[in-house]
Scaffold this motif. Structure first.
Motif, short mmCIF file in Angstrom:
data_model
loop_
_atom_site.label_atom_id
_atom_site.label_comp_id
_atom_site.label_asym_id
_atom_site.label_seq_id
_atom_site.Cartn_x
_atom_site.Cartn_y
_atom_site.Cartn_z
N SER A 286 0.83 -1.20 0.00
CA SER A 286 0.00 0.00 0.00
C SER A 286 0.86 1.25 0.00
CB SER A 286 -0.93 0.00 1.21
OG SER A 286 -1.71 1.19 1.25
N ILE A 287 1.88 1.28 0.87
CA ILE A 287 2.72 2.47 0.98
C ILE A 287 3.64 2.62 -0.22
CG2 ILE A 287 4.53 3.56 2.35
CD1 ILE A 287 3.27 2.29 4.83
N VAL A 288 4.26 1.52 -0.66
CA VAL A 288 5.19 1.61 -1.79
C VAL A 288 4.47 2.02 -3.06
CG1 VAL A 288 6.69 0.27 -3.31
CG2 VAL A 288 6.90 0.03 -0.85
N ILE A 289 3.30 1.44 -3.31
CA ILE A 289 2.54 1.81 -4.51
C ILE A 289 2.18 3.29 -4.47
CG2 ILE A 289 0.33 1.50 -5.69
CD1 ILE A 289 0.50 -1.47 -4.97
N PHE B 121 10.67 2.82 4.04
CA PHE B 121 12.09 2.78 3.68
C PHE B 121 12.29 2.60 2.18
CE2 PHE B 121 16.02 0.48 2.87
CZ PHE B 121 16.95 1.31 3.49
N ALA B 122 11.49 1.73 1.55
CA ALA B 122 11.68 1.42 0.13
C ALA B 122 11.08 2.50 -0.75
CB ALA B 122 11.04 0.07 -0.19
N ASN B 123 11.83 2.89 -1.76
CA ASN B 123 11.34 3.87 -2.73
C ASN B 123 11.00 3.23 -4.07
OD1 ASN B 123 11.49 6.23 -1.13
ND2 ASN B 123 13.71 6.34 -1.46
N THR C 170 8.27 11.94 11.67
CA THR C 170 9.36 12.77 11.17
C THR C 170 9.35 12.92 9.66
OG1 THR C 170 10.84 10.84 11.08
CG2 THR C 170 10.84 12.14 13.11
N GLY C 171 8.47 12.17 8.98
CA GLY C 171 8.42 12.23 7.52
C GLY C 171 9.60 11.57 6.84
N TYR C 172 10.21 10.59 7.52
CA TYR C 172 11.39 9.92 6.98
C TYR C 172 11.09 9.29 5.62
CZ TYR C 172 15.19 6.51 6.60
OH TYR C 172 16.25 5.75 6.16
N ARG C 173 11.84 9.70 4.61
CA ARG C 173 11.73 9.20 3.22
C ARG C 173 10.32 9.38 2.66
NH1 ARG C 173 15.89 4.36 2.04
NH2 ARG C 173 15.84 5.50 0.06
#
Length: 276
Positions: A102-105, A183-185, A270-273
């Motif tokens: 869900s997040i990566v897409i 973490f994954a982009n 923190t909005g990391y990546r």
């Protein structure tokens, strides 16, 4: 009345102030949870039926290849012994896939902002994503257990223990899925996390064997794997046998879930990546 006083007394400012003191945005949380649930239910043949078929194939292959010569494990037939492990392994893999995908897409498609912009706190985002992953994991668990009950006659020795470990396992891997998704982009980064971290941890955790049969070094290493306790606890709940104390497994699983959820919360806060 000054403009500043009028602004401070406005409904919008009051709502923002109340959120600062910890009030939950229940509507937003429920909407995110519903969205995550609708995501996997829209393709239920892939998210519910496919895991059921995969679990059935695992049981069939191991029963044919090893079952006749393996004998009993911890006093129960080999097929009966591995069935709860396969159930939990499938649950955690699907819970992880739900949140991480869900997040990566959303990141790849560039619409993650649609989730980040609404007035949802980091904790509410974590809970919303967890709801989808846990819901999918629970449905997969019920579907597989019904298959085990119909075709193998495997019931539930301790229903509440089984439910606790299934929910805990789904929550733990859903949390890992959130962290991995943040973490994954790219999809290949997510595939690497799945193939080199999640899958080995799931397979090398007593799913297909009793850890008592391992050499001393591997026996010790296995006990540092939280997934071992989740699979072992599920086995206790389903067939009533386990390699470790279920209370210890519950403690380890709950602690690991809390740690990973706090990590996910921190990354979102923190909005990391996530922030350009």
């Amino acid at each position: 009345m000054t403009d500043h006083a009028r602004h401070e007394g406005s409904p919008v400012t009051a709502a923002m102030g109340s959120r600062r003191f910890g009030r939950v945005n229940w509507l937003g949380l429920a909407t995110l949870a519903e969205r995550e649930t609708r995501r996997f239910m829209a393709v239920w043949t892939q998210t519910i039926m496919a895991p059921l078929v995969t679990a059935g194939l695992f049981l069939l292959i191991f029963s044919i290849a090893i079952g006749p010569t393996r004998g009993d494990v911890m006093g129960v037939p080999f097929t009966t012994f591995i069935a709860p492990g396969i159930l939990m392994m499938t649950v955690i893999q699907n819970a992880f896939a739900n949140t991480s995908s869900s997040i990566v897409i959303s990141k790849v498609q560039g619409n993650i902002v649609d989730t980040l912009m609404p007035p949802l706190s980091a904790g509410e985002l974590v809970l919303g994503y967890l709801a989808g992953g846990v819901g999918r994991g629970l449905l997969v668990a019920v579907a597989i257990w019904l298959g085990l009950w119909v075709f193998l006659g495997i019931g539930l020795a301790h229903p509440m223990w089984a439910l606790c470990f299934v929910l805990l396992g789904a929550a733990f891997l859903s949390g890992i899925g959130i962290v991995a998704g943040i973490f994954a982009n790219k999809f290949d980064q997510m595939a690497a996390i799945t193939n080199f971290i999640v899958t080995p941890l799931a397979f090398l955790s007593g799913t297909f064997y009793s850890v008592e049969a391992l050499p001393p070094v591997l026996y010790t290493v296995t006990h540092f794997n939280p997934i071992f306790y989740l699979i072992d606890g599920a086995r206790y709940g389903v067939i009533g046998v386990s390699d470790s104390d279920p209370l210890l497994g519950l403690s380890v699983g709950a602690t690991a879930t809390l740690v990973i959820c706090l990590t996910a919360w921190r990354m979102l806060a923190t909005g990391y990546r996530l922030k350009a």
